[in-house]
Design an enzyme around this catalytic site. Sequence first.
Site, PDB file in Angstrom:
ATOM      1  N   GLN A  18      35.966  41.570  30.747  1.00 49.63           N
ATOM      2  CA  GLN A  18      36.502  40.734  29.357  1.00 49.63           C
ATOM      3  C   GLN A  18      35.089  40.445  29.149  1.00 49.63           C
ATOM      4  O   GLN A  18      34.761  39.761  27.362  1.00 49.63           O
ATOM      5  CB  GLN A  18      36.749  40.444  30.474  1.00 49.63           C
ATOM      6  CG  GLN A  18      37.994  41.161  31.468  1.00 49.63           C
ATOM      7  CD  GLN A  18      38.661  39.780  32.562  1.00 49.63           C
ATOM      8  OE1 GLN A  18      38.753  39.399  33.371  1.00 49.63           O
ATOM      9  NE2 GLN A  18      40.440  39.154  31.339  1.00 49.63           N
ATOM     10  N   HIS A 110      35.919  42.589  39.841  1.00 47.59           N
ATOM     11  CA  HIS A 110      36.844  42.592  39.628  1.00 47.59           C
ATOM     12  C   HIS A 110      37.683  43.203  38.881  1.00 47.59           C
ATOM     13  O   HIS A 110      37.716  43.589  37.477  1.00 47.59           O
ATOM     14  CB  HIS A 110      36.374  41.394  38.520  1.00 47.59           C
ATOM     15  CG  HIS A 110      37.326  39.905  37.971  1.00 47.59           C
ATOM     16  ND1 HIS A 110      37.265  38.719  38.196  1.00 47.59           N
ATOM     17  CD2 HIS A 110      38.305  40.021  36.945  1.00 47.59           C
ATOM     18  CE1 HIS A 110      38.188  38.360  37.363  1.00 47.59           C
ATOM     19  NE2 HIS A 110      39.263  38.762  36.612  1.00 47.59           N
ATOM     20  N   ASN A 153      38.624  40.670  43.296  1.00 46.90           N
ATOM     21  CA  ASN A 153      39.386  39.723  42.676  1.00 46.90           C
ATOM     22  C   ASN A 153      40.536  39.856  43.010  1.00 46.90           C
ATOM     23  O   ASN A 153      41.632  41.096  42.605  1.00 46.90           O
ATOM     24  CB  ASN A 153      38.776  39.468  41.196  1.00 46.90           C
ATOM     25  CG  ASN A 153      39.873  38.506  39.960  1.00 46.90           C
ATOM     26  OD1 ASN A 153      39.824  37.032  40.233  1.00 46.90           O
ATOM     27  ND2 ASN A 153      40.632  38.991  39.243  1.00 46.90           N
ATOM     28  N   GLU A 154      41.698  39.021  43.175  1.00 45.68           N
ATOM     29  CA  GLU A 154      43.267  39.247  42.758  1.00 45.68           C
ATOM     30  C   GLU A 154      43.802  40.294  43.115  1.00 45.68           C
ATOM     31  O   GLU A 154      44.346  41.542  42.651  1.00 45.68           O
ATOM     32  CB  GLU A 154      43.697  39.035  41.365  1.00 45.68           C
ATOM     33  CG  GLU A 154      43.734  38.164  40.904  1.00 45.68           C
ATOM     34  CD  GLU A 154      43.806  37.346  39.157  1.00 45.68           C
ATOM     35  OE1 GLU A 154      44.964  38.347  38.818  1.00 45.68           O
ATOM     36  OE2 GLU A 154      44.180  36.230  39.081  1.00 45.68           O
TER      37      GLU A 154
HETATM   38  O1  IFM Z   1      41.886  37.866  32.286  1.00 49.39           O
HETATM   39  C1  IFM Z   1      43.099  36.878  33.773  1.00 49.39           C
HETATM   40  C2  IFM Z   1      41.979  37.127  34.839  1.00 49.39           C
HETATM   41  O2  IFM Z   1      40.869  38.893  34.739  1.00 49.39           O
HETATM   42  C3  IFM Z   1      42.154  37.714  36.572  1.00 49.39           C
HETATM   43  N1  IFM Z   1      43.434  36.379  36.409  1.00 49.39           N
HETATM   44  C4  IFM Z   1      44.031  36.567  35.338  1.00 49.39           C
HETATM   45  C5  IFM Z   1      43.648  35.859  33.960  1.00 49.39           C
HETATM   46  C6  IFM Z   1      44.277  35.769  33.001  1.00 49.39           C
HETATM   47  O3  IFM Z   1      44.891  36.436  32.042  1.00 49.39           O
END
Ligand code: IFM
Length: 409
Positions: A18, A110, A153-154
Amino acid sequence: MTTFPDGFLWGAATAGHQIEGNNVNSDWWARELTMPGMEPSGDACDSYHRYDEDIALLAEAGLASYRFSLEWSRIEPVPGRFSRAELAHYRRVIDACLTRGVTPVVTLQHFTTPQWFAERGGWLAPDASELFSRYVTETTTILDGVEWVVTMNEPNMQAAIMTAMRRMQQAAGGQWQSPTVEGDGEQQSHSEFLTYADPEIGRTFTAIHRAARDILRARTSAKVGWTIAAGALTAAPGGEEKLREIRYGKEDVYWEGSRGDDFVGVQAYSSQEVDAKGLVPHAPHPDNTLVGTAFRPDALAMAVSHAWETTLGVPVLVTENGIATADDTQRIRYTDEALRGLQAVMAEGIDVRGYLHWSLLDNFEWGHWEPTFGLIAVDRETFARTPKPSLAWLGEVARRNGVVEEVDA
Ligand code: IFM
Protein backbone atom coordinates in the site's frame (compact mmCIF):
# COMPACT_ATOMS: atom_id res chain seq x y z
CA MET A 1 -8.30 12.07 31.94
CA THR A 2 -8.75 8.61 30.41
CA THR A 3 -5.43 6.86 31.06
CA PHE A 4 -3.85 3.68 29.78
CA PRO A 5 -1.47 1.25 31.53
CA ASP A 6 2.27 1.92 31.69
CA GLY A 7 4.09 0.51 28.69
CA PHE A 8 0.98 0.75 26.47
CA LEU A 9 2.19 0.87 22.84
CA TRP A 10 1.06 3.86 20.81
CA GLY A 11 1.70 3.88 17.10
CA ALA A 12 0.52 3.69 13.54
CA ALA A 13 0.38 0.98 10.89
CA THR A 14 1.04 0.56 7.18
CA ALA A 15 1.52 -2.34 4.76
CA GLY A 16 4.17 -2.85 2.09
CA HIS A 17 2.08 -2.99 -1.06
CA GLN A 18 0.00 0.00 0.00
CA ILE A 19 2.95 2.36 0.49
CA GLU A 20 6.18 1.04 -1.06
CA GLY A 21 5.50 1.28 -4.80
CA ASN A 22 6.40 -0.95 -7.74
CA ASN A 23 5.77 -4.23 -6.04
CA VAL A 24 5.95 -5.84 -9.44
CA ASN A 25 6.31 -9.51 -8.51
CA SER A 26 3.16 -9.61 -6.40
CA ASP A 27 -0.23 -11.04 -7.27
CA TRP A 28 -1.85 -7.66 -6.59
CA TRP A 29 0.37 -5.92 -9.13
CA ALA A 30 -0.75 -8.40 -11.77
CA ARG A 31 -4.37 -8.01 -10.70
CA GLU A 32 -4.27 -4.20 -10.83
CA LEU A 33 -3.13 -4.30 -14.41
CA THR A 34 -5.91 -6.58 -15.58
CA MET A 35 -8.97 -6.15 -13.37
CA PRO A 36 -11.63 -3.69 -14.59
CA GLY A 37 -12.40 -0.98 -12.06
CA MET A 38 -9.04 -1.15 -10.28
CA GLU A 39 -6.66 1.76 -10.02
CA PRO A 40 -3.02 0.70 -10.01
CA SER A 41 -0.73 1.08 -6.99
CA GLY A 42 2.15 2.32 -9.20
CA ASP A 43 4.77 4.18 -7.18
CA ALA A 44 2.37 4.18 -4.21
CA CYS A 45 3.92 6.51 -1.57
CA ASP A 46 7.46 5.53 -2.55
CA SER A 47 8.03 4.38 1.01
CA TYR A 48 10.37 1.70 -0.26
CA HIS A 49 12.85 4.60 -0.48
CA ARG A 50 11.29 7.01 2.02
CA TYR A 51 10.71 4.69 5.01
CA ASP A 52 13.21 6.62 7.12
CA GLU A 53 11.29 9.86 6.66
CA ASP A 54 8.02 8.08 7.50
CA ILE A 55 9.43 6.63 10.71
CA ALA A 56 11.02 9.97 11.65
CA LEU A 57 7.66 11.76 11.27
CA LEU A 58 5.95 9.14 13.41
CA ALA A 59 8.61 9.33 16.14
CA GLU A 60 8.80 13.14 16.14
CA ALA A 61 5.03 13.30 16.64
CA GLY A 62 5.38 11.24 19.84
CA LEU A 63 4.35 7.81 18.61
CA ALA A 64 6.55 4.94 19.72
CA SER A 65 5.52 2.00 17.58
CA TYR A 66 5.39 1.37 13.84
CA ARG A 67 3.66 -1.59 12.21
CA PHE A 68 4.78 -2.34 8.68
CA SER A 69 4.99 -5.43 6.50
CA LEU A 70 7.65 -7.32 4.63
CA GLU A 71 6.90 -8.05 0.96
CA TRP A 72 7.21 -11.76 0.34
CA SER A 73 7.34 -11.22 -3.43
CA ARG A 74 10.41 -8.99 -3.12
CA ILE A 75 12.17 -11.40 -0.76
CA GLU A 76 11.32 -14.50 -2.83
CA PRO A 77 10.60 -13.27 -6.38
CA VAL A 78 11.21 -16.75 -7.78
CA PRO A 79 10.34 -19.94 -5.86
CA GLY A 80 13.18 -20.88 -3.53
CA ARG A 81 15.43 -17.92 -4.52
CA PHE A 82 15.70 -15.57 -1.57
CA SER A 83 17.08 -12.07 -2.04
CA ARG A 84 19.68 -11.21 0.59
CA ALA A 85 19.51 -7.58 -0.58
CA GLU A 86 15.76 -7.35 0.06
CA LEU A 87 16.11 -9.00 3.47
CA ALA A 88 18.84 -6.43 4.24
CA HIS A 89 16.48 -3.67 3.10
CA TYR A 90 13.83 -4.76 5.60
CA ARG A 91 16.48 -5.08 8.30
CA ARG A 92 17.31 -1.42 7.64
CA VAL A 93 13.62 -0.55 8.18
CA ILE A 94 13.69 -2.42 11.51
CA ASP A 95 16.90 -0.59 12.47
CA ALA A 96 15.39 2.77 11.48
CA CYS A 97 12.70 2.04 14.08
CA LEU A 98 15.03 0.77 16.80
CA THR A 99 17.49 3.67 16.53
CA ARG A 100 14.60 6.09 17.11
CA GLY A 101 13.23 4.17 20.06
CA VAL A 102 10.25 3.02 17.97
CA THR A 103 9.00 -0.52 18.60
CA PRO A 104 8.58 -2.31 15.27
CA VAL A 105 5.55 -4.55 14.79
CA VAL A 106 6.46 -6.64 11.76
CA THR A 107 3.81 -8.29 9.59
CA LEU A 108 5.23 -11.08 7.44
CA GLN A 109 2.37 -11.19 4.93
CA HIS A 110 -0.20 -8.45 4.36
CA PHE A 111 -2.68 -9.49 1.62
CA THR A 112 -0.09 -9.80 -1.19
CA THR A 113 1.71 -12.99 -2.16
CA PRO A 114 4.25 -13.59 -4.91
CA GLN A 115 2.51 -13.99 -8.26
CA TRP A 116 4.15 -17.43 -8.64
CA PHE A 117 2.52 -18.52 -5.36
CA ALA A 118 -0.89 -17.30 -6.56
CA GLU A 119 -0.48 -19.12 -9.86
CA ARG A 120 0.19 -22.39 -8.05
CA GLY A 121 -3.17 -22.13 -6.29
CA GLY A 122 -2.37 -19.67 -3.49
CA TRP A 123 -3.35 -20.52 0.07
CA LEU A 124 -5.45 -23.50 -0.96
CA ALA A 125 -2.62 -25.32 -2.80
CA PRO A 126 -1.52 -28.51 -1.01
CA ASP A 127 2.01 -27.16 -0.42
CA ALA A 128 0.95 -23.61 0.62
CA SER A 129 1.95 -24.13 4.24
CA GLU A 130 5.31 -25.59 3.32
CA LEU A 131 6.05 -22.67 0.97
CA PHE A 132 4.96 -20.04 3.47
CA SER A 133 6.97 -21.76 6.22
CA ARG A 134 10.07 -21.71 4.03
CA TYR A 135 9.63 -17.95 3.54
CA VAL A 136 8.94 -17.40 7.26
CA THR A 137 12.13 -19.29 8.12
CA GLU A 138 14.14 -16.91 5.92
CA THR A 139 12.57 -13.85 7.53
CA THR A 140 13.72 -15.00 10.97
CA THR A 141 17.28 -14.10 9.93
CA ILE A 142 16.41 -10.39 10.19
CA LEU A 143 14.09 -10.39 13.21
CA ASP A 144 16.65 -10.00 15.96
CA GLY A 145 15.37 -7.47 18.51
CA VAL A 146 11.83 -7.50 17.10
CA GLU A 147 9.30 -8.05 19.89
CA TRP A 148 6.05 -8.31 17.90
CA VAL A 149 5.56 -10.42 14.79
CA VAL A 150 2.30 -10.88 12.88
CA THR A 151 2.36 -13.98 10.67
CA MET A 152 -0.40 -12.81 8.35
CA ASN A 153 -2.79 -9.91 8.09
CA GLU A 154 -6.55 -10.49 8.09
CA PRO A 155 -6.63 -14.08 6.83
CA ASN A 156 -10.41 -13.78 7.09
CA MET A 157 -10.42 -10.91 4.61
CA GLN A 158 -7.97 -12.81 2.41
CA ALA A 159 -10.41 -15.73 2.41
CA ALA A 160 -13.24 -13.40 1.42
CA ILE A 161 -11.15 -11.86 -1.35
CA MET A 162 -10.29 -15.33 -2.66
CA THR A 163 -13.98 -16.19 -2.76
CA ALA A 164 -14.74 -12.91 -4.51
CA MET A 165 -12.02 -13.44 -7.10
CA ARG A 166 -13.32 -16.90 -7.91
CA ARG A 167 -16.84 -15.57 -8.31
CA MET A 168 -15.68 -12.64 -10.45
CA GLN A 169 -13.76 -14.94 -12.74
CA GLN A 170 -16.92 -16.99 -13.18
CA ALA A 171 -19.07 -13.89 -13.81
CA ALA A 172 -17.39 -12.43 -16.90
CA GLY A 173 -17.04 -8.65 -16.87
CA GLY A 174 -17.43 -8.30 -13.10
CA GLN A 175 -15.94 -5.10 -11.69
CA TRP A 176 -13.44 -5.27 -8.88
CA GLN A 177 -14.48 -3.65 -5.66
CA SER A 178 -12.13 -3.11 -2.75
CA PRO A 179 -13.23 -5.28 0.18
CA THR A 180 -13.92 -2.19 2.22
CA VAL A 181 -15.79 -0.15 -0.36
CA GLU A 182 -19.54 -0.48 -0.24
CA GLY A 183 -21.44 -0.25 -3.51
CA ASP A 184 -24.84 -0.77 -5.00
CA GLY A 185 -26.39 -2.75 -7.82
CA GLU A 186 -23.88 -5.12 -9.38
CA GLN A 187 -21.15 -3.92 -7.03
CA GLN A 188 -23.28 -4.51 -3.96
CA SER A 189 -23.69 -8.12 -4.96
CA HIS A 190 -19.91 -8.48 -4.93
CA SER A 191 -19.54 -7.00 -1.49
CA GLU A 192 -22.26 -9.40 -0.34
CA PHE A 193 -20.34 -12.47 -1.34
CA LEU A 194 -17.25 -10.96 0.21
CA THR A 195 -19.05 -11.51 3.49
CA TYR A 196 -19.62 -15.23 3.15
CA ALA A 197 -16.39 -16.97 3.98
CA ASP A 198 -16.19 -20.74 4.17
CA PRO A 199 -15.09 -21.88 7.68
CA GLU A 200 -13.05 -24.65 6.08
CA ILE A 201 -10.79 -21.97 4.55
CA GLY A 202 -10.41 -20.56 8.06
CA ARG A 203 -9.19 -23.93 9.31
CA THR A 204 -6.67 -24.10 6.47
CA PHE A 205 -5.37 -20.62 7.33
CA THR A 206 -5.17 -21.55 11.00
CA ALA A 207 -2.96 -24.55 10.24
CA ILE A 208 -0.67 -22.36 8.07
CA HIS A 209 -0.49 -19.69 10.78
CA ARG A 210 0.32 -22.21 13.49
CA ALA A 211 3.12 -23.78 11.46
CA ALA A 212 4.59 -20.29 10.97
CA ARG A 213 4.12 -19.51 14.66
CA ASP A 214 6.08 -22.63 15.65
CA ILE A 215 8.98 -21.58 13.41
CA LEU A 216 9.01 -18.07 14.82
CA ARG A 217 8.88 -19.33 18.38
CA ALA A 218 11.75 -21.72 17.76
CA ARG A 219 13.97 -19.17 16.01
CA THR A 220 13.15 -15.78 17.59
CA SER A 221 12.10 -14.37 20.94
CA ALA A 222 9.21 -12.40 19.41
CA LYS A 223 5.62 -12.49 20.56
CA VAL A 224 3.68 -14.09 17.72
CA GLY A 225 0.09 -13.60 16.58
CA TRP A 226 -2.01 -12.78 13.56
CA THR A 227 -4.50 -10.00 12.90
CA ILE A 228 -8.22 -10.39 12.27
CA ALA A 229 -10.67 -8.06 10.50
CA ALA A 230 -13.42 -7.53 13.06
CA GLY A 231 -16.87 -6.56 11.83
CA ALA A 232 -18.37 -5.68 15.23
CA LEU A 233 -21.54 -7.34 13.94
CA THR A 234 -24.83 -7.13 15.83
CA ALA A 235 -28.19 -8.83 15.33
CA ALA A 236 -31.21 -6.90 14.12
CA PRO A 237 -34.48 -8.32 15.54
CA GLY A 238 -34.83 -11.83 14.08
CA GLY A 239 -31.21 -11.90 12.86
CA GLU A 240 -29.64 -13.76 15.80
CA GLU A 241 -29.20 -17.10 14.03
CA LYS A 242 -27.94 -15.54 10.80
CA LEU A 243 -25.48 -13.46 12.83
CA ARG A 244 -24.00 -16.60 14.40
CA GLU A 245 -23.74 -18.29 11.00
CA ILE A 246 -22.11 -15.36 9.18
CA ARG A 247 -19.84 -14.42 12.03
CA TYR A 248 -18.52 -17.94 12.44
CA GLY A 249 -17.12 -18.28 8.90
CA LYS A 250 -16.13 -14.66 8.62
CA GLU A 251 -14.49 -14.21 12.02
CA ASP A 252 -14.97 -16.64 14.84
CA VAL A 253 -13.14 -19.55 13.26
CA TYR A 254 -10.13 -17.17 13.07
CA TRP A 255 -10.49 -15.87 16.63
CA GLU A 256 -10.57 -19.52 17.71
CA GLY A 257 -7.45 -20.06 15.61
CA SER A 258 -5.67 -17.46 17.78
CA ARG A 259 -5.93 -19.57 20.91
CA GLY A 260 -2.43 -20.32 22.15
CA ASP A 261 -0.92 -17.24 20.44
CA ASP A 262 0.99 -14.57 22.36
CA PHE A 263 -1.41 -11.87 21.20
CA VAL A 264 -4.16 -11.28 18.68
CA GLY A 265 -4.34 -8.22 16.44
CA VAL A 266 -7.80 -6.65 16.43
CA GLN A 267 -8.65 -4.49 13.42
CA ALA A 268 -11.94 -2.64 13.65
CA TYR A 269 -13.47 0.26 11.75
CA SER A 270 -17.26 0.12 11.77
CA SER A 271 -20.18 -1.98 12.94
CA GLN A 272 -22.95 -3.57 10.93
CA GLU A 273 -26.24 -5.32 11.58
CA VAL A 274 -27.27 -8.75 10.41
CA ASP A 275 -30.93 -9.54 9.85
CA ALA A 276 -32.59 -12.82 8.91
CA LYS A 277 -31.45 -12.36 5.29
CA GLY A 278 -27.86 -11.38 5.96
CA LEU A 279 -25.75 -8.26 6.37
CA VAL A 280 -27.80 -5.07 6.35
CA PRO A 281 -26.16 -2.45 4.06
CA HIS A 282 -24.96 0.73 5.78
CA ALA A 283 -27.71 3.35 5.48
CA PRO A 284 -26.68 6.58 3.73
CA HIS A 285 -25.68 9.22 6.29
CA PRO A 286 -23.65 12.45 6.06
CA ASP A 287 -21.19 11.03 8.62
CA ASN A 288 -20.53 7.88 6.55
CA THR A 289 -16.89 7.27 5.66
CA LEU A 290 -15.29 7.43 2.22
CA VAL A 291 -15.69 3.65 1.95
CA GLY A 292 -19.42 3.94 2.60
CA THR A 293 -19.41 2.50 6.10
CA ALA A 294 -21.17 4.01 9.09
CA PHE A 295 -19.27 6.31 11.49
CA ARG A 296 -19.01 3.86 14.40
CA PRO A 297 -16.08 4.55 16.73
CA ASP A 298 -17.75 2.21 19.24
CA ALA A 299 -16.86 -0.66 16.88
CA LEU A 300 -13.40 -0.86 18.43
CA ALA A 301 -14.60 -1.63 21.96
CA MET A 302 -17.21 -4.06 20.58
CA ALA A 303 -14.57 -5.87 18.53
CA VAL A 304 -12.05 -6.05 21.36
CA SER A 305 -14.70 -7.51 23.72
CA HIS A 306 -15.72 -10.09 21.11
CA ALA A 307 -12.09 -11.04 20.46
CA TRP A 308 -11.40 -11.44 24.16
CA GLU A 309 -14.43 -13.71 24.62
CA THR A 310 -13.87 -15.82 21.53
CA THR A 311 -10.12 -16.30 21.91
CA LEU A 312 -10.67 -17.16 25.60
CA GLY A 313 -8.46 -14.35 26.80
CA VAL A 314 -5.58 -13.95 24.36
CA PRO A 315 -3.95 -10.53 24.98
CA VAL A 316 -5.07 -7.97 22.42
CA LEU A 317 -2.99 -5.56 20.37
CA VAL A 318 -5.14 -3.14 18.39
CA THR A 319 -3.21 -3.43 15.13
CA GLU A 320 -5.59 -1.27 13.08
CA ASN A 321 -8.33 1.25 13.77
CA GLY A 322 -9.11 4.38 11.82
CA ILE A 323 -11.40 6.05 9.34
CA ALA A 324 -11.42 6.86 5.63
CA THR A 325 -12.24 10.54 5.60
CA ALA A 326 -11.15 13.74 3.90
CA ASP A 327 -12.06 15.62 7.08
CA ASP A 328 -9.28 15.38 9.65
CA THR A 329 -11.54 16.77 12.39
CA GLN A 330 -13.78 13.77 11.83
CA ARG A 331 -10.70 11.50 12.13
CA ILE A 332 -9.82 13.04 15.51
CA ARG A 333 -13.42 12.80 16.71
CA TYR A 334 -13.57 9.15 15.61
CA THR A 335 -10.28 8.22 17.24
CA ASP A 336 -11.05 10.06 20.46
CA GLU A 337 -14.35 8.19 20.83
CA ALA A 338 -12.77 4.87 19.86
CA LEU A 339 -10.05 5.30 22.51
CA ARG A 340 -12.54 6.23 25.22
CA GLY A 341 -14.49 3.06 24.39
CA LEU A 342 -11.29 1.02 24.40
CA GLN A 343 -10.30 2.32 27.80
CA ALA A 344 -13.76 1.45 29.16
CA VAL A 345 -13.47 -2.23 28.18
CA MET A 346 -9.91 -2.34 29.49
CA ALA A 347 -11.23 -1.06 32.81
CA GLU A 348 -13.48 -4.13 32.87
CA GLY A 349 -10.39 -6.35 32.72
CA ILE A 350 -9.54 -6.93 29.05
CA ASP A 351 -5.78 -7.11 28.53
CA VAL A 352 -4.97 -4.69 25.67
CA ARG A 353 -1.28 -4.03 25.02
CA GLY A 354 -1.39 -1.18 22.53
CA TYR A 355 -3.14 0.86 19.87
CA LEU A 356 -1.83 1.24 16.32
CA HIS A 357 -3.76 3.64 14.16
CA TRP A 358 -4.52 2.83 10.52
CA SER A 359 -2.83 4.42 8.83
CA LEU A 360 0.33 6.46 9.10
CA LEU A 361 -0.01 7.59 5.47
CA ASP A 362 -2.75 8.17 2.94
CA ASN A 363 -2.11 5.09 0.83
CA PHE A 364 -3.30 2.63 -1.79
CA GLU A 365 -6.61 1.21 -0.60
CA TRP A 366 -6.59 -2.01 -2.62
CA GLY A 367 -7.71 -0.75 -6.01
CA HIS A 368 -8.65 2.77 -4.91
CA TRP A 369 -6.74 5.92 -4.04
CA GLU A 370 -9.67 8.06 -2.92
CA PRO A 371 -10.28 6.63 0.57
CA THR A 372 -7.76 8.45 2.74
CA PHE A 373 -7.03 6.83 6.11
CA GLY A 374 -3.75 8.63 6.85
CA LEU A 375 -2.42 10.76 9.67
CA ILE A 376 -0.09 12.13 6.98
CA ALA A 377 -1.08 13.25 3.47
CA VAL A 378 1.16 12.22 0.57
CA ASP A 379 1.48 14.14 -2.69
CA ARG A 380 1.35 11.42 -5.33
CA GLU A 381 3.50 13.38 -7.80
CA THR A 382 6.28 14.61 -5.51
CA PHE A 383 5.77 12.17 -2.60
CA ALA A 384 5.99 15.13 -0.21
CA ARG A 385 4.57 14.21 3.20
CA THR A 386 2.26 16.66 5.00
CA PRO A 387 1.32 15.69 8.54
CA LYS A 388 -2.32 16.31 9.39
CA PRO A 389 -3.44 17.74 12.76
CA SER A 390 -4.52 14.21 13.74
CA LEU A 391 -0.87 13.08 13.80
CA ALA A 392 0.08 15.70 16.39
CA TRP A 393 -3.16 14.97 18.28
CA LEU A 394 -2.45 11.23 18.50
CA GLY A 395 1.19 11.94 19.37
CA GLU A 396 -0.03 14.05 22.29
CA VAL A 397 -2.35 11.25 23.43
CA ALA A 398 0.67 8.94 23.34
CA ARG A 399 2.88 11.34 25.33
CA ARG A 400 0.22 11.68 28.01
CA ASN A 401 -0.71 8.01 27.76
CA GLY A 402 -4.31 9.13 27.86
CA VAL A 403 -7.12 10.96 26.13
CA VAL A 404 -7.59 14.34 27.72
CA GLU A 405 -9.44 16.76 25.56
CA GLU A 406 -13.03 16.68 24.53
CA VAL A 407 -12.93 17.26 20.80
CA ASP A 408 -15.32 19.66 19.08
CA ALA A 409 -17.78 17.88 16.81
O1 IFM B 1 -6.20 -0.80 4.09
C1 IFM B 1 -6.75 -1.87 4.80
C2 IFM B 1 -5.65 -2.75 5.35
O2 IFM B 1 -4.78 -3.20 4.36
C3 IFM B 1 -6.27 -3.97 6.03
N1 IFM B 1 -7.29 -3.60 6.98
C4 IFM B 1 -8.27 -2.61 6.58
C5 IFM B 1 -7.58 -1.40 5.96
C6 IFM B 1 -8.61 -0.33 5.58
O3 IFM B 1 -9.53 -0.83 4.69
